[in-house]
Design a protein around this motif. Structure first.
Motif, PDB file in Angstrom:
ATOM      1  N   PHE A 156      -0.134   8.373   4.953  1.00 21.06           N
ATOM      2  CA  PHE A 156       1.271   7.952   4.942  1.00 21.06           C
ATOM      3  C   PHE A 156       1.819   7.861   6.358  1.00 21.06           C
ATOM      4  N   LYS A 157       2.493   6.758   6.655  1.00 19.87           N
ATOM      5  CA  LYS A 157       2.944   6.504   8.016  1.00 19.87           C
ATOM      6  C   LYS A 157       4.468   6.436   8.116  1.00 19.87           C
ATOM      7  N   LEU A 158       4.975   6.999   9.200  1.00 20.36           N
ATOM      8  CA  LEU A 158       6.375   6.871   9.585  1.00 20.36           C
ATOM      9  C   LEU A 158       6.416   6.457  11.050  1.00 20.36           C
ATOM     10  N   PHE A 175       3.721   8.212  13.223  1.00 16.52           N
ATOM     11  CA  PHE A 175       3.213   9.494  12.745  1.00 16.52           C
ATOM     12  C   PHE A 175       2.374   9.206  11.495  1.00 16.52           C
ATOM     13  N   THR A 176       1.166   9.738  11.439  1.00 15.50           N
ATOM     14  CA  THR A 176       0.298   9.551  10.275  1.00 15.50           C
ATOM     15  C   THR A 176       0.050  10.902   9.632  1.00 15.50           C
ATOM     16  N   LEU A 177       0.506  11.062   8.395  1.00 15.41           N
ATOM     17  CA  LEU A 177       0.358  12.333   7.695  1.00 15.41           C
ATOM     18  C   LEU A 177      -1.077  12.527   7.219  1.00 15.41           C
ATOM     19  N   ASN A 178      -1.460  13.793   7.083  1.00 20.79           N
ATOM     20  CA  ASN A 178      -2.806  14.120   6.623  1.00 20.79           C
ATOM     21  C   ASN A 178      -2.843  14.124   5.093  1.00 20.79           C
ATOM     22  N   VAL A 192       3.644  -3.343   6.434  1.00 24.58           N
ATOM     23  CA  VAL A 192       4.386  -2.884   7.604  1.00 24.58           C
ATOM     24  C   VAL A 192       3.370  -2.451   8.648  1.00 24.58           C
ATOM     25  N   VAL A 193       3.520  -2.960   9.853  1.00 29.87           N
ATOM     26  CA  VAL A 193       2.604  -2.630  10.946  1.00 29.87           C
ATOM     27  C   VAL A 193       3.408  -1.974  12.062  1.00 29.87           C
ATOM     28  N   TRP A 245       0.840  -1.198   0.000  1.00 26.71           N
ATOM     29  CA  TRP A 245       0.000   0.000   0.000  1.00 26.71           C
ATOM     30  C   TRP A 245       0.874   1.246   0.000  1.00 26.71           C
ATOM     31  N   HIS A 246       0.392   2.277  -0.649  1.00 26.84           N
ATOM     32  CA  HIS A 246       1.158   3.508  -0.830  1.00 26.84           C
ATOM     33  C   HIS A 246       1.591   4.111   0.502  1.00 26.84           C
ATOM     34  N   GLY A 247       0.722   4.080   1.487  1.00 31.91           N
ATOM     35  CA  GLY A 247       1.006   4.721   2.765  1.00 31.91           C
ATOM     36  C   GLY A 247       1.994   3.975   3.637  1.00 31.91           C
ATOM     37  N   GLU A 248       2.389   2.742   3.243  1.00 27.62           N
ATOM     38  CA  GLU A 248       3.286   1.922   4.062  1.00 27.62           C
ATOM     39  C   GLU A 248       4.650   1.708   3.410  1.00 27.62           C
TER      40      GLU A 248
END
Length: 207
Positions: free
Chosen positions: A168-170, A160-163, A154-155, A50-53
């Motif tokens: 998108f997560k870091l 941090f979750t971007l708006n 990735v779990v 997934w794009h956000g991971e």
């Protein structure tokens, strides 16, 4: 205009390099747990995430194949250029194009590289979503080459979750990260497109 081009050029090269080092620091500070299928090192496959991971997934792939042999499909938009430069920092190659722009050329190039023994990374819901949707590209690539699709997830225990559309997560420093790369699944060449997309989504959400 010249100043804008210089600024954009600087950002497009400097920001991904900075992010690369940030990711390396985060990786070092976090507790990393890898759940990697044992049959992956000797196979050529399509890595689907997934794009956000996608930010932390290079660390999982490099555990499977330390000698990077991966091309990642990145859009021709500005953010795709940032992603392409970031992936190059990890030793990966980029194929520019997406379902929205340059998709046919990207698909043809990805097929060539898969047949030559190179793995392909793709985000089914990229470049602009909707989040956790499945576009045609991953299905077309799997059906035309017969390559297996590897679910990559990735779990994070704390992130941090971007708006952004993809959320998108870091990872936050000192958090726990679980990396998953499952055994490949295969999409029959004669499977209906919509059925195949449902199959991909179901497999992507098994983690």
């Amino acid at each position: 205009m010249l100043l804008k081009r210089l600024r954009n050029g600087f950002v497009s090269h400097a920001l991904p390099v900075l992010l690369y080092w940030v990711l390396r620091v985060l990786f070092k500070t976090c507790k990393n747990h890898f759940h990697l299928a044992e049959d992956l090192p000797k196979q050529t496959f399509i890595a689907s995430c997934w794009h956000g991971e996608m930010a932390m997934l290079p660390f999982a792939y490099l555990r499977v194949k330390p000698q990077a042999h991966l091309s990642v499909i990145a859009s021709q938009h500005f953010d795709g250029g940032l992603a392409a430069t970031l992936f190059k920092c990890f030793g990966f190659r980029a194929i520019r194009g997406s379902s929205k722009r340059g998709g046919v050329g990207a698909l043809i190039e990805a097929i060539k590289r898969l047949k030559s023994g190179e793995d392909i990374g793709i985000t089914p819901d990229g470049p602009k979503g909707p989040r956790h949707s499945v576009a045609d590209g991953v299905v077309a690539l799997a059906q035309k080459t017969g390559a297996g699709v590897v679910v990559c997830r990735v779990v994070f225990s704390n992130a941090f979750t971007l708006n952004t559309w993809d959320r998108f997560k870091l990872p936050k420093p000192f958090s726990t990260i679980h990396y998953y790369m499952l055994s490949p699944f295969f999409i029959p060449k004669n499977m209906d497109l919509q059925e195949a997309k449902v199959l991909v989504k179901q497999r992507m959400e098994t983690v």
